[in-house]
Design an enzyme around this catalytic site. Structure first.
Site: not given
Length: 606
Positions: A163, A199, A409
């Site tokens: 990620d 994120h 996600s």
């Protein structure tokens, strides 16, 4: 695209026609030294977006000596002579990828034309850019509270998170104050493994957060699915949430190399990009399959393009790569409507639907909570700067320790956490059995569907809870943990096929048998999607729809000869940019016209 009044980052859509193969041949031939090279180009060796680069040479906007970053796959495991052929054309090797029998190169357009004519070269694609797409009662909705109360917390299992990085957070520490992020590496040039985008830390919290920053407020405890699992941080996306295919492939290869040392059993990929070719040629798909063959369960977000109605597709055929690969577990997003009960839950309107472009695999495989998920916040991150109102105060720390995001996600790490729990309870369990048990035990009690107002098009639209929307159903962790069935064949996602009479059937991608995964109906008499989904001779769409009398006939448009199954399918190289972040109630949205960019090589996470 629909835009949240307060929080949502604008979405951009890239829509470009795939150039016909004959045009690709002509363009490649123009760049060859002699006309003979044009006739030597046999088969589909170059991706459509690469052909566009070649076309720019004919228009004069690019020189044939212009170089591009590409991923070249060879027809066999490469040795020195293969790399020498690239270097003979002035190509520079940047990374060697054993997982896909190729590497990351920088080569001139003229050199690529010559290499495409070489029989040792199997496929050439641009090094495309990848990025990220994004709690309300999600722990209770999937039964993670039950598993934690019964001692299943991921102890001894490691999940690799590929990620935007993972930053230090109290909720990722063990009881002794040691970090459970046991390995860190960045594949982003000039950036440390820390999460500057925000994120990856959020995703890590959904998998492994232990709630220590909210422990003084038990009624508001914010924790992940597997609260004692270890994490390996493999950063592939930069401070803006994007990065090239080659970064992700390199990270996947590192996870495979570290598998035994750190007991990596699961890889989470909350990212994706458009589909440019079949999964059998896409280097990103080939990399995730290498991880699967190494015994690692790969979990991927489906994409956030379910609101795309380009060509009247109503969100169908919008699954992103590598979620289009039949060996991974592809996850769509559910809205829990802020209740612990699942009876009112619906699939989010933005959750991408199958079948997959080109290969027609039934996707997603399963759905899990993904809307307004509260997880770990990374102070100073790009996302926090964009969405400061999404910060969540924690009484224990006396500060904003958490953050709210929405998207597939967020749904994928819920399933990754569940897979880690299954490994803890059943050491040695295979990725195929994990996938099959999750799909078989998934709750299949969704309503037929619901109507929502699309403010972009100013029309009411209907979201049908069919197998291309919900997959096998809603993740059920207690069911998956209590199931002891095994599977001896590959649990590949099945293929949907149009029959001569226009109906749609589903068959195994491996055996071709219409009774999914062999002639035993998976296990015994229970179909993986439940008896109310596939019936009779497994026709999905026949003279009547199998998901209820109220399902709209308009959805059958996707089976038209020029849409999902036709040669002109919805601009298959479409690339969807931007997260679905902080989505509110679907009726409380304001419209925004679609915008189109030429960022053909960018992968944005879900």
């Amino acid at each position: 695209m629909i835009r949240n009044k307060v929080n949502e980052i604008p979405m951009k859509l890239t829509r470009k026609k795939l150039l016909p193969w004959l045009l690709q041949m002509a363009l490649l031939g123009i760049l060859a030294v002699g006309a003979a090279h044009a006739t030597d180009l046999k088969g589909n060796k170059a991706a459509g977006d690469l052909a566009q680069k070649l076309q720019q040479v004919t228009t004069g906007s690019l020189s044939q000596n212009s170089s591009v970053d590409v991923i070249i796959q060879f027809s066999e495991n490469p040795v020195a002579r293969h790399f020498n052929k690239v270097s003979a054309q002035g190509g520079l090797l940047k990374r060697n990828f054993s997982s896909i029998r190729g590497g990351h190169f920088n080569v001139s357009l003229k050199g690529l034309a010559l290499l495409a004519a070489d029989p040792d070269v199997a496929y050439i694609s641009l090094d495309r850019t990848i990025s990220i797409k994004s709690t309300d009662h999600y722990i209770e909705s999937v039964g993670a509270d039950w598993s934690q109360n019964n001692g299943w917390d991921g102890t001894g299992v490691t999940v690799a998170v590929i990620d935007s990085g993972i930053s230090t957070h109290p909720d990722l520490m063990d009881a002794n104050g040691n970090t459970r992020v046991i390995y860190n590496e960045s594949f982003v040039a000039g950036e440390s493994p820390a999460d500057f985008y925000g994120h990856g830390t959020h995703v890590a919290g959904i998998i492994a957060g232990n709630g220590s920053s909210s422990s003084n407020a038990p009624d508001s405890l914010i924790r992940g699915v597997a609260t004692k699992v270890n994490l390996v941080n493999l950063k592939a996306l930069d401070k803006n949430g994007s990065g090239p295919d080659s970064n992700v492939i390199a990270a996947i290869e590192r996870a495979i190399a570290l598998k035994s040392q750190y007991n990596i059993k699961v890889i989470n990929l909350s990212l994706g990009r458009g589909i440019f070719e079949s999964y059998s040629q896409d280097p990103l798909d080939q990399a995730v399959e290498s991880a699967y063959r190494a015994g690692i369960t790969v979990v991927v977000s489906a994409g956030n393009d379910g609101r795309d109605d380009t060509g009247g597709i109503n969100g169908y055929a919008t699954i992103n790569a590598p979620g289009n690969d039949p060996y991974v577990i592809t996850v769509g997003a559910v809205d829990t409507l802020n209740t612990a009960s699942t009876s009112d839950d619906t699939v989010d309107t933005y959750s991408s639907k199958g079948p997959t472009y080109l290969d027609h695999f039934v996707k997603p495989d399963v759905v899990a909570p993904g809307n307004k998920i509260i997880s770990l916040m990374d102070p100073g991150s790009t996302l926090l700067g964009m969405l400061p109102g999404n910060a969540v105060y924690a009484a224990t720390t006396g500060s904003n320790s958490y953050f709210t995001l929405s998207g597939t996600s967020m749904a994928a790490p819920v399933v990754s956490g569940a897979a880690a729990l299954m490994v803890q309870k059943y050491p040695g369990i295979s990725p195929d059995t994990i996938k099959a048990r999750i799909m078989k035990t998934a709750t299949k009690s969704f309503s037929a569907g619901y109507t929502w107002y699309d403010t972009t098009e100013n029309v009411n639209r209907y979201l049908q809870h069919d197998i291309f929307t919900i997959g096998a159903g809603y993740l059920n962790i207690p069911g998956a943990l209590n199931n002891t069935d095994t599977i001896s064949v590959a649990a590949t996602s099945p293929v949907a096929t149009v029959q001569l009479d226009g109906t749609i059937s589903v068959s195994s991608a491996v055996t071709g048998n219409t009774l999914i995964w062999g002639n035993t109906l998976v296990w015994g008499n229970t179909l993986v999607w439940g008896s109310n989904v596939l019936s009779g001779n497994t026709l999905v769409w026949g003279s009547t729809l199998v998901w209820g009398q109220n399902a709209p006939q308009a959805d059958t448009l996707i089976w038209g000869s020029t849409l999902v199954w036709g040669d002109t399918l919805i601009n298959g190289d479409a690339l969807h940019l931007g997260d679905v972040l902080g989505l509110g109630n679907r009726q409380n949205t304001s419209g925004r016209k679609k915008t189109f960019t030429q960022a053909a090589s960018v992968i944005w996470g879900h």
